[in-house]
Design a protein around this motif. Structure first.
Motif, PDB file in Angstrom:
ATOM      1  N   GLN A   1     -10.257   0.170   0.375  1.00 55.71           N
ATOM      2  CA  GLN A   1      -9.252  -1.050   0.150  1.00 55.71           C
ATOM      3  C   GLN A   1      -9.343  -1.701   1.440  1.00 55.71           C
ATOM      4  O   GLN A   1      -9.435  -3.143   1.379  1.00 55.71           O
ATOM      5  CB  GLN A   1      -7.908  -0.647  -0.048  1.00 55.71           C
ATOM      6  N   ALA A   2      -9.400  -1.284   2.588  1.00 53.52           N
ATOM      7  CA  ALA A   2      -9.613  -2.061   3.830  1.00 53.52           C
ATOM      8  C   ALA A   2     -11.100  -2.759   3.838  1.00 53.52           C
ATOM      9  O   ALA A   2     -11.036  -4.031   4.483  1.00 53.52           O
ATOM     10  CB  ALA A   2      -9.443  -1.389   4.966  1.00 53.52           C
TER      11      ALA A   2
ATOM     12  N   LYS B   1     -10.514  -5.909   1.622  1.00 53.00           N
ATOM     13  CA  LYS B   1      -9.780  -6.896   2.163  1.00 53.00           C
ATOM     14  C   LYS B   1     -10.631  -7.793   3.059  1.00 53.00           C
ATOM     15  O   LYS B   1     -10.507  -8.931   3.098  1.00 53.00           O
ATOM     16  CB  LYS B   1      -8.609  -6.319   3.068  1.00 53.00           C
TER      17      LYS B   1
ATOM     18  N   GLY C   1      -5.353   7.467   7.615  1.00 51.70           N
ATOM     19  CA  GLY C   1      -4.483   6.290   7.879  1.00 51.70           C
ATOM     20  C   GLY C   1      -4.825   5.792   9.262  1.00 51.70           C
ATOM     21  O   GLY C   1      -5.162   4.494   9.588  1.00 51.70           O
TER      22      GLY C   1
ATOM     23  N   ARG D   1      -7.239   3.029 -10.774  1.00 51.03           N
ATOM     24  CA  ARG D   1      -6.590   2.267  -9.572  1.00 51.03           C
ATOM     25  C   ARG D   1      -6.707   0.414  -9.872  1.00 51.03           C
ATOM     26  O   ARG D   1      -7.805   0.003 -10.536  1.00 51.03           O
ATOM     27  CB  ARG D   1      -7.264   2.501  -8.439  1.00 51.03           C
TER      28      ARG D   1
ATOM     29  N   THR E   1      -8.294   4.095   9.642  1.00 52.29           N
ATOM     30  CA  THR E   1      -8.824   3.258   8.389  1.00 52.29           C
ATOM     31  C   THR E   1      -9.421   2.066   8.834  1.00 52.29           C
ATOM     32  O   THR E   1     -10.471   1.630   8.381  1.00 52.29           O
ATOM     33  CB  THR E   1      -7.405   2.841   7.403  1.00 52.29           C
ATOM     34  N   ASP E   2      -9.028   1.306   9.829  1.00 52.66           N
ATOM     35  CA  ASP E   2      -9.391   0.018  10.139  1.00 52.66           C
ATOM     36  C   ASP E   2     -10.448  -0.003  10.806  1.00 52.66           C
ATOM     37  O   ASP E   2     -11.496  -0.832  10.783  1.00 52.66           O
ATOM     38  CB  ASP E   2      -8.241  -0.787  11.084  1.00 52.66           C
TER      39      ASP E   2
ATOM     40  N   GLY F   1      -9.877   4.526  -1.637  1.00 52.48           N
ATOM     41  CA  GLY F   1      -8.741   4.917  -0.925  1.00 52.48           C
ATOM     42  C   GLY F   1      -8.573   3.888   0.009  1.00 52.48           C
ATOM     43  O   GLY F   1      -8.889   2.787   0.130  1.00 52.48           O
ATOM     44  N   PRO F   2      -7.629   4.176   1.015  1.00 50.81           N
ATOM     45  CA  PRO F   2      -7.372   3.281   2.138  1.00 50.81           C
ATOM     46  C   PRO F   2      -8.465   2.655   2.839  1.00 50.81           C
ATOM     47  O   PRO F   2      -8.428   1.381   3.125  1.00 50.81           O
ATOM     48  CB  PRO F   2      -6.643   4.057   3.195  1.00 50.81           C
TER      49      PRO F   2
END
Length: 312
Positions: A158-159, A162, A96, A179, A99-100, A154-155
């Motif tokens: 997905q990031a 986006k 988490g 998913r 992630t970014d 996963g995170p």
């Protein structure tokens, strides 16, 4: 209670740990030898570690008093998870919080490879840019409007998806479990590889994913397609990738490798069409601080027989 720390840590963190536990810290930037690690683990209840320190069955066998392993990483392929769990050892990692920063780097590599940024930087530094603007100088490819295939949603995956929306990309994706993500078209792996201009890896390294980007699957990719890897080097058949890069058929942006640090005699160093980074996906001050804080919280919770904030 005693804690082993397998890598150098800031003085402030050392003081904090010393207030709670009897700590032994490996102060060298050279990885702790396995025999030294084994002797330390035989005497402690907790260990704070990183992905550069393998914790396999051999070193864990003698760790009879070990209660918790806390790693400053999301990936845990350096730990024999099954054996540790059979031993009743609590396991914590740091998902988490990175992630970014990792998603930013993945997109940055797409831009750097496509627009040949490393080549341009080298050209200017070498004093070889002498004729001013040229219409055909360092022609690259656009990220905008391209088809990008994300392997692993996963995170981090997905990031990345986006971020790619802002570039107007058509995003394909494959995930090991079903998913749904808005704006993302899920498909099978072969279709993704065959249709993507850029393939970006965001899956964990497991027995199932090791070598999954094989010679055959690399062969499915379009000519001049780009492979981005900010996940783990072992996911890719690097010998086959080297051959594809050497002929100029594929391009790549790599932050991870099967062997790290990348050996001085690695062929990757001399290949065209690729940008090489030294495993810095989470290397921002904010992210590394958050990772360390979460790892410490996992360690303290495990030492106190409490649930870990980020348990495996």
């Amino acid at each position: 209670m005693k804690v082993a720390v397998t890598f150098p840590i800031p003085e402030a963190a050392k003081v904090l740990l010393d207030e709670m536990f009897e700590c032994r810290v490996w102060e060298s930037d050279v990885p702790i030898p396995q025999d030294t690690l084994a002797s330390w683990l035989a005497e402690v209840q907790g260990v704070l570690t990183t992905l550069t320190c393998p914790l396999g069955e051999e070193v864990l066998t003698g760790a009879q008093n070990l209660k918790v392993i806390s790693t400053v990483s999301v990936g845990v392929d350096h730990i024999d998870i099954d054996f540790a769990k059979r031993q009743g050892i609590a396991l914590g990692h740091t998902p988490g919080v990175l992630t970014d920063s990792t998603a930013d780097l993945a997109v940055g590599l797409m831009l750097a490879v496509g627009r040949r940024m490393a080549e341009g930087d080298a050209l200017v530094r070498a004093g070889a840019w002498s004729d001013g603007w040229k219409p055909n100088l360092l022609l690259g490819t656009d990220l905008s409007g391209s088809t990008v295939g994300l392997i692993g949603m996963g995170p981090i995956g997905q990031a990345v998806a986006k971020r790619l929306k802002g570039f107007g990309c058509h995003v394909l994706a494959w995930n090991r479990t079903p998913r749904e993500v808005a704006g993302v078209e899920f498909t099978d792996l072969e279709t993704l590889l065959s249709n993507a201009d850029i393939v970006s890896l965001h899956t964990a390294l497991t027995d199932d994913t090791r070598g999954m980007i094989s010679r055959e699957r690399l062969g499915l990719m379009k000519d001049q397609a780009m492979l981005i890897n900010t996940a783990r080097g072992g996911i890719v058949d690097e010998v086959a990738l080297v051959e594809a890069l050497a002929t100029g058929r594929l391009r790549a942006g790599l932050d991870v490798y099967a062997e790290e640090p990348l050996p001085l005699d690695s062929v990757f160093r001399s290949l065209p069409g690729c940008v090489l980074l030294p495993h810095v996906g989470s290397a921002t001050e904010r992210t590394r601080r958050a990772m360390f804080e979460l790892a410490l919280a996992n360690l303290v919770a495990g030492m106190q027989d409490e649930p870990l904030p980020a348990a495996l």
